[in-house]
Structure formats: C-alpha cells, structure tokens
Write an enzyme that holds these catalytic residues in place. Structure first.
Site, PDB file in Angstrom:
ATOM      1  N   VAL A 127      51.881 -24.407 -44.752  1.00 28.47           N
ATOM      2  CA  VAL A 127      52.721 -23.771 -43.991  1.00 28.47           C
ATOM      3  C   VAL A 127      53.528 -24.591 -42.949  1.00 28.47           C
ATOM      4  O   VAL A 127      54.742 -24.240 -42.640  1.00 28.47           O
ATOM      5  CB  VAL A 127      52.043 -22.310 -43.524  1.00 28.47           C
ATOM      6  CG1 VAL A 127      52.915 -21.544 -42.712  1.00 28.47           C
ATOM      7  CG2 VAL A 127      51.503 -21.702 -44.676  1.00 28.47           C
ATOM      8  N   GLY A 139      52.020 -12.208 -45.583  1.00 28.22           N
ATOM      9  CA  GLY A 139      53.225 -13.387 -46.008  1.00 28.22           C
ATOM     10  C   GLY A 139      54.495 -13.108 -45.535  1.00 28.22           C
ATOM     11  O   GLY A 139      54.769 -13.078 -44.101  1.00 28.22           O
ATOM     12  N   ASP A 168      39.233 -10.805 -47.242  1.00 23.37           N
ATOM     13  CA  ASP A 168      40.557 -11.330 -46.683  1.00 23.37           C
ATOM     14  C   ASP A 168      41.573 -10.222 -46.424  1.00 23.37           C
ATOM     15  O   ASP A 168      42.072  -9.950 -45.414  1.00 23.37           O
ATOM     16  CB  ASP A 168      41.372 -12.125 -47.625  1.00 23.37           C
ATOM     17  CG  ASP A 168      42.654 -12.539 -47.569  1.00 23.37           C
ATOM     18  OD1 ASP A 168      42.944 -13.403 -46.621  1.00 23.37           O
ATOM     19  OD2 ASP A 168      43.881 -11.869 -47.794  1.00 23.37           O
ATOM     20  N   LYS A 199      43.031  -8.610 -42.493  1.00 24.25           N
ATOM     21  CA  LYS A 199      44.343  -8.294 -42.502  1.00 24.25           C
ATOM     22  C   LYS A 199      44.501  -6.702 -42.111  1.00 24.25           C
ATOM     23  O   LYS A 199      45.532  -6.241 -41.229  1.00 24.25           O
ATOM     24  CB  LYS A 199      45.224  -8.419 -43.791  1.00 24.25           C
ATOM     25  CG  LYS A 199      45.294  -9.874 -44.053  1.00 24.25           C
ATOM     26  CD  LYS A 199      45.980 -10.201 -45.481  1.00 24.25           C
ATOM     27  CE  LYS A 199      46.061 -11.604 -45.801  1.00 24.25           C
ATOM     28  NZ  LYS A 199      46.460 -11.839 -47.256  1.00 24.25           N
TER      29      LYS A 199
END
Lengths: 438, 438
Positions: A16, A136, A203, A207
C-alpha cells in the site's frame, strides 16, 4: 494565500505504501489542481533502506528511522503504513503528541489502541484519519463521518472481507467445496497462506468495530461480539439458498435497538434475498449498506483491498489532512462523543432462520423436529428435503423458521440432540431482512 | 476554541427546506456532538410569511426578504432552497459576494449559471456546495471531490433520475406500457403532473453535467450532448432484454477518451447486464458507478430524491461549510481547474447495440437486413424473432450487433428505409459493457 508546499512523511513502503507513493507522484498535478494545495513527499521511513524496491524513489528520501519523520519540524502530515501494532503504535502516538496529523489504514492498531489514540488526538487537537482501515477504496469512513453526519444510523450491513466473499462466490458459482474454493483463492493470491483471520470472520469484525465507532460515537472493544466464519458453509446450503431465492454472504450486522439502548453487532454467514443489491456483490468486492433515519438506505460498493484501491483511500485522507492541518480547532477527524453502548446479548438477537438437518429418512422425523420447534413457540414457514447421492437412508431436511430469539432456537436445537435419527450440529443460517421498499 | 455558535440563514421552506429545518432541529445534539461545532438557524426566508406550514417554526425567525439573510453580519452560512433560477441566482450571487458560503441543491441554477457562480466563488474564496443537486441522499459530490480526489475518472455510469427509473421498473416488473407506468407513477406521487424533464432525460442530463464538471474540472454547457428519454421504450423490449440477460435502464454515461482528449457524454435508455449491480437498482433509487484509475470500480446507491434524503445531503454540506468557513484559504468547495474538454461527436461513440425491427414475416427479410449491416461492416452476434398476437403476417426481429460507431449504424439503418417489408424507426438501444472483473 500560503503557498508553502505541505510536506508529507510516509512511513512504510510495502504494497500500500508503494501505491500511495506512486499515486502521489503520478497524479500530483491532478491532486494539486483539484485541491489548490501544493505538496511534496519529504521523507519515507522504511525498515531496510538498502532493500531493492519495485518503485522508483530517490534514495535520499529514505530513512531507516521513523523518528526522523516525527522530529522533522518541516513535516506536516504523517502517513502510517508500516502495519502491526508495535512500532505503528509508537509512531502514531509520537506523531499526535507532536501535533502532526496522522493518516493510517491500520485496523489492528485501531482495534487494540483506538480508545487511547483517539483520546490523544482530541487532547492534541490533531486528527487521526483512517479511511483505509475499512472497505479498501470505498469511502465509507468519510461518508459516515461527513456526508451522512446528520443521520442516526439505524443499521449497517456489510460485506467487508474480500477473501471470504471471493471464496463464497466461487462456492456459489462453481458448486465447489469450501476447501477447494479456499485453495483456489490462495493460488490466485486472494487468500493468504494463513487465511485464518479472513475466513474466521475476525478481520470483518475488526472493521465492523470501526464502523460502529463512527456510527455510535465511541470506540468499542471486541469482547463479547458474536463472530462466525465461513468454514462450515457447504455447497448444499448454496443449493437450497438458490432454490429459496437467497444467496449466502459473510455479513456484518450492526444495529441500534432504541428500546434497550443497546447495540447488536455480529458477523456470520447469512442468507440474503437475491433481490437485494448486497447479494450481487461478488469476488473481492466489498459493499456496505447504511440505513440512516434521514437518508434512508444507502449502499457503498468497491474494491475492498489491494494496493491501488487502498492508496486511493489513504490519499483521500491525506487531502483532508492538508485542509485540516492549518486550523486545528475544526478538524474533520473523529472524536468520541458518547459513552459506550452495551452490546445486546447474542441470545436476544432476533431473525428468521434457515436450519438444515441431516437425518435418517424415517417416517416421523419431520414431526419430531416440528414438535420440538413448537414447544419453543418457533413457527415454520417452509420445509424442503433432498436425498443424498450414495446415502439412500439419509436426506437433508431444511426448515425455514419465523423470526425468534437466537437463544430460543438454540434451546430447541438442544432438545433435538437426543434423537438418534437427527445428526448433531445442523447447519444454521440467519435470514437477514434488508430490503427497504424501492 | 471559538465557541460562538455558527449562524445559518435558510432561504426556502418548501419540501426540502422543511426537511432541512426539521433535521437541523431534531438531530441538533447529534450534529453538535459529532462535529463539535455549535450552530443555530438564525433566520428563514420564505415567499409568504403568513402561509400555514406543516413545520413548527417560531414565526420570529421568518422573513419575506432573503436580502436580510445576506445582509445580516451575524449569519455565517446561507442555504439556498428557493428553487428556480431567478431569485436563487440573485441570492447566491449576493451571498458569495458577501463572503457567505452557500449550500444549494439547485441543479437548474448550476446548469444555467454554474460557470459564473464558481468563478465568483473562487474570486471571493467563498465556497459553493451542491451535494443535493445530484443523486438525492447519495454523497456522490463529496465522494468525487474529496474521497476519490486522487483518481483520474475513467468513466461514470449512473441511474440518476428516480422518476424514469420508477417507470422503467414497473414496466419491467408488471409488463405494463410506458403510458400506464407513467400514470401509475403520477398517482403515487413519483412523477409530476408535467413529467417532461424527468422522462425526456434532461433532468438526468443536467445532473450528468454536474458530475462531469467534478470529474473533469470545469463547468460544461448542455449544448450538443445526446439526450434520449424513455417514452419510446416498449414492453416487448423488456421481454427480449430479459431473454438475453439484460435489463433496461435510463443511463447517463460519461467517459474520457484519452486518445482524443474528448468527453463522451450521453443520456439514453440502455441495455445493461443483469449481472451488473446497476441492473438491480429499482424504483426511485439512484446509483452511480465511478471508475477511477486508482480506486477501480465503485458504486454509490441511495434514494435519489425526497424531502429527507435531500435534507441529509444539504446538511452534510452545511457541516462542511461550517468547518470551512473559518479558513477560507483551504476550502472544500469546487473550483474549476481545467479548460473545457470538447465533446466526442455522438456519431463517433462506440457500443454494441440491440435493434428491434418490426417486419413483414416474408422470406428474405433477415437476409436483407444482414446484407445492409454487412455493407457497413457491422457484425451480428445474435438474432431472435417473436410473432405478434393478432398480426400473423408480422413479427419482431431482434439483432444484437457488435460494437460500432453510432454514425455507421445510423447509415446502415437509413439504407433499410427503402425496404417496404421493414417498418421505419426500429427500436435501437445501446448495450453498455460495465463489468469490471470481480
């Protein structure tokens, strides 16, 4: 107008970080034209300054010590992309203390140290941005925080783990098993060698905690939230789901129960109607449905991970930071504004259900199950069965159940354990009702 | 920290104005907690201060003259919701000149006076916000302007007229004619008594110009853009679309052609794959797909109009304005940054097509059409036919054509006019290819 170029310090040049650096260079003129703010990347901290890199970067920009970024009085903004929760924590803390706004995409960091870091951010009037931590390239954080700011959030429903969604998509489309779909995802680079956190739902849960924090005003801790992964989803459930007009997705559900002033927060593979947009989210894409009291239903869709989509999110935050960093009294960072809401106990959460039993094909088995469900006042809306190849004596028996509390369903299912003609551990999926009248 | 409450002047108390006023009151504590900025509505300008209103409002707030808002030195921000382009233009101009940031949802105003008003905004360093001008509650403006700021926009594809989408949705779902679907939409309040601007595509076109302005950096004028409405869509086309795996939607398409540095901008009912999310947007909902060079494909979905969804968009802007209005040098309003791109001539735009001919069912008619298409080098990917009830001699003959320029298709169709067995004016739809690999 102050025309000094804002100076950026970038920590981390992994996937990233490289995407961010490349985009800040490649689309520099566009960014400057659109925002009217001149900027430059002044320094890049990496672990090993001698390592060969794919990206073309002037080696004089590199340093092996992130402290140089924080201590450089000319650096205005820090981008944290080193990952992990150890050095990243120290870096973010040091930067906020030095009044340098921080942009991060580190959800593990926020899950572990969110409360402390946001307090520090508020105390120092120095914002911490985290668009890249969830969804994302989907600008869900800025949308929740700014565009939808006037809404009491009634409900958030999201597909926010691309790996799981990729696996479930191949299971649905190709009829393959979970194991085969996982191997295929690993081959294609959509699942890691150790896919645990993606496929076990955690995960997505981390979030979800970030989304819940924005919606309900305070960091939440991950204890006691209900998280189920996708490893027990079977091709036969996709078969029945399709017959019944549903698809199966790993859903995050966040809902405020006004009557109890409590938060429902859970992650599990669930049935959703094929009429709903979320059921058409395939592959590594993510989507988040936000239902606000004023705006009604909204959905945000895009690539949930990857070098460039995540870089897009990071740079969206960098531009906000640039605008904010000269007027600290009104910044667009998050600051906690309420006490933590209690979580609704899982056993009190109410949905309809799909339950698939594996049974011996003997007379009376439907009656047995129906009687046990009736004992707990659980209504049946449909049943279906399917014989199994190579197992003439056995079949799959599906019950669609009316909405009832999870705890009550569990007690009914416990009551069926005594029956030898019913295999233990039936497959249970919630049926999420999401449609707002179009 | 400066704790003087920011003072808002609201002009217009129609449907949306009422929604904004009510929400600013009802969700006041939430807004203040989230933003940390105290505010109050100081004055509300209406046409007739004596009219009975649904909303509870202290009559001392009301004035019949919007000049009072602009001239009041205590008012920091103006919300323009009076509509039209006459008084609204004067108000916005006066407010910007007086250095008061303006929030508006008036797309007609932007279409007519956008260039002038944005220039004025830049000259006065006073932002003009317009989230509510496109997509109702969908925060597409802030997303394009802020979150996705680092992206060269490759393509925007949108369903941005709720009335048309409601009509097409009922035609598809109930098999009714355009006329019946329109009457039904009028009965339900989803179409106005005079629905012209909604169904002829021009409402969508005005919104498309706003999206194109944000994506490509300068206001555009509506001349020469290709706009087709939905009034010629027939139930038989929905029948064929379904057979072929498509749905029909009124689509706005904006695309940058790098090779010619020109902009494709058109509005027309088009075929889209049932696999694509946009094909599942039903009723009055809107959705906008944005494809950026960095972020890839994103989609934003929500209610495209209505009192509360539009109020949500307006208030999102008001909160931005509050943050911006104390540091005019870095505001988040739009300012033009490029020269206007030329429009790609419609005849040069390339897509595959669906063409439905109404023909006499005589031998050779397929050969005639195929020969004429071949003459213009237009490939055929499929043909289908359907007899017509009560017309034994006639049938509908559908051709799916490979991608070719619109101009070339038109010449081929012109060539077929001479044939008496083929009725003039075949139904022509573009087939939009939108899918990005999931």
């Amino acid at each position: 107008m102050n025309q000094r170029a804002l100076q950026i310090g970038l920590a981390g040049l992994g996937t990233v970080g490289t995407g961010v650096y490349e985009t800040l260079c490649r689309n520099h003129d566009l960014l400057q034209a659109r925002t009217g703010i001149p900027y430059a990347v002044k320094r890049v901290a990496v672990r090993d300054i001698h390592r060969h890199r794919e990206v073309l970067i002037d080696s004089s920009l590199l340093t092996g010590d992130w402290h140089e970024l924080v201590e450089d009085p000319e650096i205005d903004i820090i981008i944290e992309l080193i990952g992990g929760t150890d050095e990243a924590y120290k870096l973010v803390k040091a930067a906020l203390t030095a009044h340098k706004p921080v942009v991060t995409g580190n959800k593990a960091l926020l899950a572990e140290y969110g409360s402390e870091l946001f307090r520090l951010s508020a105390e120092n009037s120095t914002p911490l941005y985290f668009e890249a931590s969830c969804g994302g390239g989907i600008p869900i954080i800025q949308c929740l925080q700014n565009s939808l700011v006037c809404n009491h959030v009634r409900r958030i429903t999201g597909i926010i783990n691309g790996t799981s969604n990729y696996i479930l998509s191949s299971m649905e489309r190709k009829g393959v098993s979970y194991r085969d779909a996982l191997s295929n995802a690993q081959l294609k680079g959509y699942a890691e060698a150790d896919p645990t956190l993606d496929v076990n739902g955690w995960d997505a849960a981390h979030k979800a905690l970030i989304l819940a924090m924005l919606a309900y005003g305070t960091p939440l801790s991950p204890e006691n939230i209900a998280v189920y992964g996708i490893d027990r989803v079977s091709p036969v459930d996709f078969h029945f789901a399709r017959e019944l007009g549903y698809n199966i997705k790993l859903l995050v559900v966040i809902r405020h129960h006004e009557d109890r002033d409590a938060l429902e927060l859970r992650v599990q593979p669930s049935f959703i109607s094929r009429q709903h947009m979320l059921s058409n989210v395939y592959g590594v894409f993510n989507a988040i449905a936000v239902h606000g009291d004023i705006v009604g239903e909204t959905i945000f869709y895009g690539r949930g991970a990857g070098k460039n989509p995540t870089a897009s999110a990071v740079i969206g935050d960098v531009m906000l930071a640039m605008r904010d960093c000269r007027h600290p009294e009104f910044h667009s960072g998050f600051h906690p504004y309420t006490k933590q809401l209690p979580l609704l106990p899982l056993e009190d959460t109410v949905t309809p259900y799909y339950v698939r039993f594996h049974v011996s094909d003997t007379p009376g088995v439907i009656a047995t199950i129906a009687a046990e469900l009736a004992k707990f006042d659980i209504g049946i809306s449909a049943t279906m069965s399917r014989g199994l190849e190579g197992e003439e004596e056995a079949c799959d028996l599906v019950f669609l159940l009316h909405a009832c509390p999870w705890g009550r369903l569990c007690r009914a299912l416990d009551g069926l354990k005594a029956h030898r003609e019913i295999a233990p551990h039936p497959a249970v999926f919630r049926i999420e009702k999401l449609n707002e009248e179009a």
